[in-house]
Motif scaffolding. Structure first.
Motif, PDB file in Angstrom:
ATOM      1  N   VAL A 215       3.785  -6.030  -1.320  1.00  0.00           N
ATOM      2  CA  VAL A 215       2.544  -6.793  -1.172  1.00  0.00           C
ATOM      3  C   VAL A 215       2.711  -7.854  -0.096  1.00  0.00           C
ATOM      4  O   VAL A 215       1.820  -8.052   0.747  1.00  0.00           O
ATOM      5  N   GLU A 216       3.828  -8.531  -0.102  1.00  0.00           N
ATOM      6  CA  GLU A 216       4.069  -9.558   0.920  1.00  0.00           C
ATOM      7  C   GLU A 216       4.101  -8.945   2.322  1.00  0.00           C
ATOM      8  O   GLU A 216       3.619  -9.555   3.292  1.00  0.00           O
ATOM      9  N   GLN A 217       4.649  -7.734   2.435  1.00  0.00           N
ATOM     10  CA  GLN A 217       4.642  -7.056   3.731  1.00  0.00           C
ATOM     11  C   GLN A 217       3.217  -6.732   4.167  1.00  0.00           C
ATOM     12  O   GLN A 217       2.851  -6.926   5.336  1.00  0.00           O
ATOM     13  N   VAL A 218       2.403  -6.243   3.249  1.00  0.00           N
ATOM     14  CA  VAL A 218       1.007  -5.929   3.586  1.00  0.00           C
ATOM     15  C   VAL A 218       0.269  -7.193   4.014  1.00  0.00           C
ATOM     16  O   VAL A 218      -0.513  -7.185   4.977  1.00  0.00           O
ATOM     17  N   VAL A 219       0.511  -8.300   3.311  1.00  0.00           N
ATOM     18  CA  VAL A 219      -0.130  -9.562   3.684  1.00  0.00           C
ATOM     19  C   VAL A 219       0.255  -9.963   5.100  1.00  0.00           C
ATOM     20  O   VAL A 219      -0.599 -10.341   5.917  1.00  0.00           O
ATOM     21  N   ARG A 220       1.545  -9.860   5.429  1.00  0.00           N
ATOM     22  CA  ARG A 220       1.987 -10.228   6.783  1.00  0.00           C
ATOM     23  C   ARG A 220       1.323  -9.350   7.838  1.00  0.00           C
ATOM     24  O   ARG A 220       0.859  -9.838   8.878  1.00  0.00           O
ATOM     25  N   LEU A 221       1.276  -8.057   7.577  1.00  0.00           N
ATOM     26  CA  LEU A 221       0.691  -7.146   8.557  1.00  0.00           C
ATOM     27  C   LEU A 221      -0.823  -7.313   8.652  1.00  0.00           C
ATOM     28  O   LEU A 221      -1.411  -7.137   9.729  1.00  0.00           O
ATOM     29  N   ALA A 222      -1.467  -7.637   7.544  1.00  0.00           N
ATOM     30  CA  ALA A 222      -2.906  -7.897   7.598  1.00  0.00           C
ATOM     31  C   ALA A 222      -3.192  -9.140   8.441  1.00  0.00           C
ATOM     32  O   ALA A 222      -4.144  -9.174   9.226  1.00  0.00           O
ATOM     33  N   GLU A 223      -2.351 -10.145   8.293  1.00  0.00           N
ATOM     34  CA  GLU A 223      -2.514 -11.350   9.096  1.00  0.00           C
ATOM     35  C   GLU A 223      -2.259 -11.059  10.579  1.00  0.00           C
ATOM     36  O   GLU A 223      -2.979 -11.548  11.453  1.00  0.00           O
ATOM     37  N   GLU A 224      -1.266 -10.217  10.844  1.00  0.00           N
ATOM     38  CA  GLU A 224      -0.916  -9.890  12.228  1.00  0.00           C
ATOM     39  C   GLU A 224      -1.966  -9.025  12.909  1.00  0.00           C
ATOM     40  O   GLU A 224      -2.300  -9.232  14.075  1.00  0.00           O
ATOM     41  N   THR A 225      -2.493  -8.039  12.183  1.00  0.00           N
ATOM     42  CA  THR A 225      -3.369  -7.044  12.810  1.00  0.00           C
ATOM     43  C   THR A 225      -4.849  -7.300  12.582  1.00  0.00           C
ATOM     44  O   THR A 225      -5.693  -6.739  13.292  1.00  0.00           O
ATOM     45  N   GLY A 226      -5.184  -8.085  11.565  1.00  0.00           N
ATOM     46  CA  GLY A 226      -6.583  -8.315  11.234  1.00  0.00           C
ATOM     47  C   GLY A 226      -7.228  -7.204  10.432  1.00  0.00           C
ATOM     48  O   GLY A 226      -8.439  -7.224  10.219  1.00  0.00           O
ATOM     49  N   VAL A 227      -6.455  -6.236   9.950  1.00  0.00           N
ATOM     50  CA  VAL A 227      -7.017  -5.120   9.207  1.00  0.00           C
ATOM     51  C   VAL A 227      -7.480  -5.574   7.821  1.00  0.00           C
ATOM     52  O   VAL A 227      -6.915  -6.507   7.233  1.00  0.00           O
ATOM     53  N   ARG A 228      -8.521  -4.935   7.309  1.00  0.00           N
ATOM     54  CA  ARG A 228      -8.902  -5.108   5.903  1.00  0.00           C
ATOM     55  C   ARG A 228      -7.943  -4.278   5.061  1.00  0.00           C
ATOM     56  O   ARG A 228      -7.757  -3.082   5.316  1.00  0.00           O
ATOM     57  N   ALA A 229      -7.336  -4.914   4.058  1.00  0.00           N
ATOM     58  CA  ALA A 229      -6.312  -4.234   3.265  1.00  0.00           C
ATOM     59  C   ALA A 229      -6.604  -4.386   1.778  1.00  0.00           C
ATOM     60  O   ALA A 229      -7.138  -5.409   1.335  1.00  0.00           O
ATOM     61  N   HIS A 230      -6.227  -3.366   1.031  1.00  0.00           N
ATOM     62  CA  HIS A 230      -6.459  -3.335  -0.413  1.00  0.00           C
ATOM     63  C   HIS A 230      -5.196  -2.815  -1.089  1.00  0.00           C
ATOM     64  O   HIS A 230      -4.633  -1.792  -0.669  1.00  0.00           O
ATOM     65  N   ILE A 231      -4.748  -3.524  -2.108  1.00  0.00           N
ATOM     66  CA  ILE A 231      -3.556  -3.129  -2.865  1.00  0.00           C
ATOM     67  C   ILE A 231      -3.983  -2.254  -4.035  1.00  0.00           C
ATOM     68  O   ILE A 231      -4.800  -2.654  -4.869  1.00  0.00           O
ATOM     69  N   LEU A 232      -3.407  -1.073  -4.081  1.00  0.00           N
ATOM     70  CA  LEU A 232      -3.736  -0.114  -5.127  1.00  0.00           C
ATOM     71  C   LEU A 232      -2.955  -0.388  -6.417  1.00  0.00           C
ATOM     72  O   LEU A 232      -1.859  -0.950  -6.385  1.00  0.00           O
ATOM     73  N   HIS A 233      -3.532   0.022  -7.531  1.00  0.00           N
ATOM     74  CA  HIS A 233      -2.913   0.051  -8.868  1.00  0.00           C
ATOM     75  C   HIS A 233      -1.859  -1.040  -9.083  1.00  0.00           C
ATOM     76  O   HIS A 233      -0.698  -0.771  -9.360  1.00  0.00           O
ATOM     77  N   LEU A 234      -2.287  -2.300  -8.984  1.00  0.00           N
ATOM     78  CA  LEU A 234      -1.365  -3.417  -9.175  1.00  0.00           C
ATOM     79  C   LEU A 234      -0.863  -3.430 -10.613  1.00  0.00           C
ATOM     80  O   LEU A 234      -1.636  -3.476 -11.566  1.00  0.00           O
ATOM     81  N   SER A 235       0.441  -3.375 -10.755  1.00  0.00           N
ATOM     82  CA  SER A 235       1.069  -3.350 -12.066  1.00  0.00           C
ATOM     83  C   SER A 235       1.821  -4.637 -12.359  1.00  0.00           C
ATOM     84  O   SER A 235       1.895  -5.067 -13.510  1.00  0.00           O
ATOM     85  N   ALA A 236       2.408  -5.269 -11.347  1.00  0.00           N
ATOM     86  CA  ALA A 236       3.274  -6.432 -11.536  1.00  0.00           C
ATOM     87  C   ALA A 236       2.501  -7.723 -11.296  1.00  0.00           C
ATOM     88  O   ALA A 236       2.022  -7.977 -10.189  1.00  0.00           O
ATOM     89  N   ALA A 237       2.405  -8.542 -12.345  1.00  0.00           N
ATOM     90  CA  ALA A 237       1.691  -9.804 -12.216  1.00  0.00           C
ATOM     91  C   ALA A 237       2.387 -10.763 -11.259  1.00  0.00           C
ATOM     92  O   ALA A 237       1.759 -11.721 -10.787  1.00  0.00           O
ATOM     93  N   ASP A 238       3.647 -10.531 -10.925  1.00  0.00           N
ATOM     94  CA  ASP A 238       4.343 -11.355  -9.937  1.00  0.00           C
ATOM     95  C   ASP A 238       3.647 -11.330  -8.576  1.00  0.00           C
ATOM     96  O   ASP A 238       3.875 -12.203  -7.734  1.00  0.00           O
ATOM     97  N   CYS A 239       2.805 -10.350  -8.347  1.00  0.00           N
ATOM     98  CA  CYS A 239       2.111 -10.232  -7.062  1.00  0.00           C
ATOM     99  C   CYS A 239       0.875 -11.122  -6.970  1.00  0.00           C
ATOM    100  O   CYS A 239       0.304 -11.260  -5.882  1.00  0.00           O
ATOM    101  N   LEU A 240       0.457 -11.704  -8.071  1.00  0.00           N
ATOM    102  CA  LEU A 240      -0.796 -12.445  -8.058  1.00  0.00           C
ATOM    103  C   LEU A 240      -0.720 -13.683  -7.166  1.00  0.00           C
ATOM    104  O   LEU A 240      -1.680 -14.001  -6.464  1.00  0.00           O
ATOM    105  N   ASP A 241       0.401 -14.386  -7.174  1.00  0.00           N
ATOM    106  CA  ASP A 241       0.509 -15.602  -6.361  1.00  0.00           C
ATOM    107  C   ASP A 241       0.381 -15.317  -4.867  1.00  0.00           C
ATOM    108  O   ASP A 241      -0.425 -15.972  -4.183  1.00  0.00           O
TER     109      ASP A 241
END
Length: 435
Positions: A215-241
């Protein structure tokens, strides 16, 4: 005028909340919404009483597997199950079919396979895999709703994951035409081989850190590229922050979770019917996912319906196919748990209809609104039932919900104002450019 149909309910779930209402339908669309007792002349007038009237659900995460692996699932059986569960629109994932939907030719093959078999409306995701960046724009122009990629092994060899460089290249290309990328987010460097065939070993092999790193990698790349991104089937609540921070920073990134992560726990995983990737975790994690939904960090609840033949769900957790079939059961499963936690039907509709429709930008879906499609569901929110696999409509009735008592029964599903019965009246949908 005389409408084709009027449906009255003391519990109509509308965009402004739940209230008594009468919904008038003409030419397959919602033509007027009046008070419960409004004088609305119609060829057919149906009073549901206290049975709720919901918009048809929109499930943006379904593996139908046809063509190529139709013995796992197919358009006819999947869409029949969807209708039985109150889902009137679904979007098919690009993998597990052969060929996967990673080129314009493969999209044409998918549409040919679906023709004449749909009980509900169906759209398609494209896929981003190594080497197919030149195919992404043609797929977009062909009407796919976005592009799925994997950070880790997908489970099928014809749909390999993207490494960091491949993900960056795909994100840049998708951003160049304003597309959406949806990501199976598990970092392969944090995944291990299960020590044995039990659930504890399987769970340990796919830790929360694998999801958070991805998730952190997707966030970095979304910030870098400006792409709209969506995280599928989130299972780990550690990703919420990290997701909450990215959203507060204004990044166009959203997330979904699934009924099994909201309703099941690791301690209940008695056999391979419970296996999915990422895995079902502990009760504290489940509670935190509900908090993420309530706060809006997680916006959608979708099925990740991922069936296979029964033989692939045999054996142990190390070797069985990882996928849960719940297309028909998502609404009652989520409603049973949601109302126990103090959530109302309007919240469930927001998570399972309105937000998925908004994610994929499917016009006229997910809401009961004048001018929108008359895709509607009569749902008895107080009627319990015990899950009997023999009553499930998907091809192979393997489910971890077997024998569970759920509350909430779908009585009727309407597609464009017509009850869904045995006639294949669904349509194939294509993305439309929006401002």
């Amino acid at each position: 005028m005389t409408y084709d149909l009027v449906i009255r309910s003391r519990r109509a779930v509308l965009p402004d909340g739940e209230r008594p209402a009468a919904v008038a339908v003409a030419d397959g669309r919602v033509a007027e919404i009046g008070g419960y007792s409004a004088d609305l002349p119609a060829a057919s007038d149906l009073d549901l009483g206290s049975t709720a009237l919901l918009p048809g659900l929109v499930d943006t995460h379904v593996h139908i597997n046809e063509p190529g692996r139709t013995e796992w699932e197919g358009f006819a059986t999947a869409t029949a199950a969807a209708a039985a569960g109150g889902v009137t629109t679904l979007i098919d994932m690009p993998l597990n079919s052969l060929p996967p939907t990673v080129s314009a030719a493969a999209l044409a093959a998918k549409r040919a396979a679906a023709s004449g078999k749909l009980h509900v409306d169906v759209g398609f995701w494209g896929g981003a895999i190594p080497g197919n960046v030149p195919s992404l724009r043609p797929l977009h122009d062909g009407g796919v709703f976005g592009f799925k990629c994997f950070a880790s092994d997908s489970g099928v060899p014809e749909f390999p994951p993207l490494d960091a460089g491949g993900m960056r290249a795909a994100f840049r290309e998708i951003a160049s035409f304003g597309g959406l990328v949806i990501v199976h987010a598990e970092d392969p460097s944090a995944l291990t081989t299960p020590a044995d065939g039990g659930y504890a070993a399987f769970l340990a092999s796919r830790p929360p850190s694998a999801e958070r790193r991805a998730v952190e990698q997707v966030v970095r790349l979304a910030e870098e590229t400006g792409v709209r991104a969506h995280i599928l089937h989130l299972s780990a609540a550690d990703c919420l922050d990290p997701l909450a921070k990215a959203q507060s920073d204004g990044l166009p990134i959203t997330a979904e979770t699934c009924p099994h992560y909201l309703t099941l726990t690791a301690a209940e995983a008695s056999g391979p019917a419970y296996k999915c990737c990422p895995p079902i975790r502990d009760p504290a994690n489940r509670d935190a996912l509900w908090q993420g939904l309530a706060s809006g960090v997680i916006s959608c609840v979708v099925s990740d319906h991922s069936p296979s033949t029964p033989d692939l769900k045999q054996g142990d957790f190390a070797t069985a196919w990882g996928g849960i079939s719940s297309l028909q059961l998502g609404l009652p499963a989520v409603w049973t748990a949601a109302r126990a936690r103090g959530h109302d039907l309007a919240a469930v509709v927001r998570w399972m209809a309105e937000a998925p429709a908004a994610l994929a930008a499917v016009p006229g879906k997910g809401r009961i609104a004048v001018g929108g499609g008359a895709d509607l569901v009569a749902f008895d929110p107080d009627a319990p039932f015990t899950v009997d696999p023999a009553r499930l409509r998907h091809r192979h009735p393997v489910t971890p919900y077997e024998g569970r008592t759920l509350t909430g029964t779908v009585r009727t599903t309407w597609l464009r104002g017509t009850p869904v019965t045995g006639t294949a009246s669904g349509r194939m949908l294509a993305r439309k450019d929006t401002p």
